[in-house]
Write a protein that holds these residues in place. Sequence first.
Motif: not given
Length: 369
Positions: A330-346
Amino acid sequence: MKARGAVIHEVNGKWQVQDLEVGEPGENEVLVKVMASGLCHSDDHFVTGDLDVPLPMVGGHEGAGIVEKVGSKVTRVKPGDHVATLFIPACGTCRYCAKGQSYICNNGAGMETGRAMDGTYRFHDSDGTPVGGVTRLGTFSNYLVCHETQTVPLPEDIPFDVACLVSCGVATGYGAAVNGGVKAGDVVLVMGLGGVGANAVQGARHAGADHVIVVDPVDYKQERAADFGATASFASVGEARPLIDQLTNGQGVDVAIITVGRVDGDIIGEAFATVGKAGTCVLVSVGSSELSIAVSPQDLTNFAKSIQGVMYGNCSPVGDIPRLLEMYRRGSIKLDELVTRRYGLDEINQAVEDMHAGRNIRGVVVHEH
């Protein structure tokens, strides 16, 4: 089942990415193909020795993935279901679950050992050495086996790299505010703006707080605080104090929420000192096990203050995780904005370094299959 995961072998060591064997699920267990895992500071306490656990241990507890196989008595999920992992089981029938307190479910006992509920291991090294899984999970592995009560079904349209965050950081931070006593019109202090603190800010605003003040020594965190609803941000409590005094007529905040990476008695005392009469100091962070807190007993009594410990945001994750995801839709809580960077397992050690340096609100490991 062959798997690949990040393992810590010694206190203050580095994460080692290695091949693992994952056992077959027992009658009440599920095999999960882990798609993404958040990097929560709680895992770092196993590395530093703040939390004394048997090593080696597969890291990670903030996960989301797909159920691959289920045991003969599993009823909560089925193969193909998308799930989030719960770092504390929610059995639904113990004394605490029956009282609506599944965040302290009795089946959480022994989870620090990394062994399954029956006392055996689900991970093994390539030479047969048993390896634990953090909180009986180990989401830094691309496959894991856990008890069905450590899973919650997810809507299939929610991306895994977002859904994983709700399994710990979002539920914990958001719940710390809404279940920690924040009320409409309150002045709230949040100490530490990581993956938990950002959600404590969101929760405080949703609970009706008029002012949410963030304290974090990292410039980047101060800059990002407003994105999640903070009304002001500072590098220290001392710098924030003039504004707190102005907003409260010198009385102190209504609620102070501690979400720093590592807490000790002095930090608790500092937060407690900012709280006004009948206010609450909410402790979320993990850290020192020392039996000392820098708090005046007279202030505790004479000003009717409270210190409230919060586990898992004192929420009921089986119900609250789907609710939080619906709020995200619904757009009432932000989740996408929490992710600053994505990493591979290595890149796991780089991810941990970035966490320590304060470069991320939340880093996410995205697994390959």
